[in-house]
Enzyme design. Structure first.
Site, PDB file in Angstrom:
ATOM      1  N   ASP A 122     -22.146   7.733  26.076  1.00  0.00           N
ATOM      2  CA  ASP A 122     -21.583   8.805  25.252  1.00  0.00           C
ATOM      3  C   ASP A 122     -22.668   9.612  24.546  1.00  0.00           C
ATOM      4  O   ASP A 122     -22.366  10.634  23.915  1.00  0.00           O
ATOM      5  CB  ASP A 122     -20.571   8.257  24.245  1.00  0.00           C
ATOM      6  CG  ASP A 122     -21.099   7.127  23.381  1.00  0.00           C
ATOM      7  OD1 ASP A 122     -21.920   6.336  23.872  1.00  0.00           O
ATOM      8  OD2 ASP A 122     -20.693   7.022  22.211  1.00  0.00           O
ATOM      9  N   ASP A 178     -25.507   5.725  16.260  1.00  0.00           N
ATOM     10  CA  ASP A 178     -25.017   4.343  16.304  1.00  0.00           C
ATOM     11  C   ASP A 178     -25.957   3.343  15.620  1.00  0.00           C
ATOM     12  O   ASP A 178     -27.049   3.064  16.118  1.00  0.00           O
ATOM     13  CB  ASP A 178     -24.809   3.924  17.750  1.00  0.00           C
ATOM     14  CG  ASP A 178     -23.812   4.815  18.468  1.00  0.00           C
ATOM     15  OD1 ASP A 178     -23.574   5.920  17.984  1.00  0.00           O
ATOM     16  OD2 ASP A 178     -23.290   4.398  19.514  1.00  0.00           O
TER      17      ASP A 178
END
Length: 309
Positions: free
Chosen positions: A65, A201
């Site tokens: 992603d 992240d």
């Protein structure tokens, strides 16, 4: 122009309303694409953004992603015959993934790319100031990025007039630091550089705060809500409340929340949770929105005051 174009805001999978990640920062002449996920080339078209001005691409980590759009971007750079080198920054340990994506399919390759892997302490000079990277806490090697314009000084017209400084003497002051007996400090005021931070992240760690410190605009993941904080910690992600707490403690001016899990149907819950932790400007990212870097603060005292809020 100093502006962020949000190209995608989903996390693990895209949704009907959210594309995979993608963020285009235009900072005067420095144009940087962060984390081109799947579909980024089309999102740039919808946002009216071309690849030609790109100076560098920054990958935080090699989860799909955040990187599956890279082949399309590289092939478009080649197709459009971008006339200058484009730097490619990515975790050094992921060089194999970069090479695979770089040559994912056959194409007429004339792209002038400059791979510059990042490791702890990475720093490169750009036309906007130094771009640095710090490691984050995720399931694979991951880095956050920070762009910091150097502090400078701004001329104060009333002080120039009081010292009789006019015309070419102003330029001389700026070049040499003095004109006759008048110094630059006597006729100017501090002008703090602007700062941008990009944190994807990660679980909560010291480097999140180091990247965010004093940022005028912080782009940060808020994958989970507090009700799933245990899961967030387990998989190396932040909640909206944690992201907002980082912004508050780090003296951030504008907080942009993004990278939302598809498990939550109502995205306004992220804003509500963040608002309980941070009373500054909060932007809930949506695909194709444009977010200006906040106007420059007037002095270093202004920045210090903002940092104490």
């Amino acid at each position: 122009m100093r502006e962020l174009t949000v190209l995608g805001t989903a996390s693990q999978v895209p949704t009907r309303h959210r594309n995979h990640n993608g963020y285009l920062l235009r900072w005067d002449d420095e144009v940087i694409l962060f984390d081109p996920g799947e579909g980024t080339q089309r999102q740039m078209l919808l946002a009216g953004q071309a690849v030609t001005p790109l100076r560098r691409v920054c990958i935080t980590h090699f989860h799909g992603d955040h990187s599956l759009g890279l082949p399309g971007i590289i092939q478009r750079i080649s197709l459009d015959k971008v006339p200058h080198p484009v730097a490619m920054h990515f975790p050094a340990g992921g060089r194999e993934f970069f090479d695979r994506l770089r040559h994912a399919t056959s194409f007429y390759d004339v792209a002038d790319l400059s791979p510059e892997p990042v490791s702890d302490g990475f720093r490169v000079e750009t036309s906007a100031g130094p771009l640095t990277a710090l490691p984050l806490r995720h399931s694979i090697e991951t880095y956050g990025y920070r762009l910091a314009e150097p502090d400078g000084r701004r001329m104060v017209p009333s002080l120039l007039a009081a010292h009789g400084i006019t015309g070419p003497m102003v330029g001389e002051l700026q070049r040499t630091g003095s004109a006759g007996r008048v110094t630059l400090e006597q006729v100017s005021a501090p002008r703090p550089g602007q700062r941008f931070a990009f944190v994807m992240d990660t679980g909560l760690c010291e480097n999140v705060f180091r990247l965010a410190e004093g940022a005028d605009l912080l782009v940060i993941e808020s994958t989970f809500l507090a009700e799933d904080a245990a899961m967030a910690a387990q998989v190396g992600h932040l909640t909206a409340g944690q992201a907002a707490s980082v912004a508050r403690q780090s003296g951030v001016r504008t907080l942009l929340l993004t990278h939302f899990s598809q498990r939550y149907a109502d995205s306004t819950r992220f804003l509500d949770e963040a608002r309980a932790e941070f009373d500054g400007d909060i932007v809930l990212a949506e695909d194709l929105m444009r977010v200006p870097v906040p106007p420059r603060l007037g002095s270093t005292d202004d920045r210090a005051s903002a940092s104490r809020r």
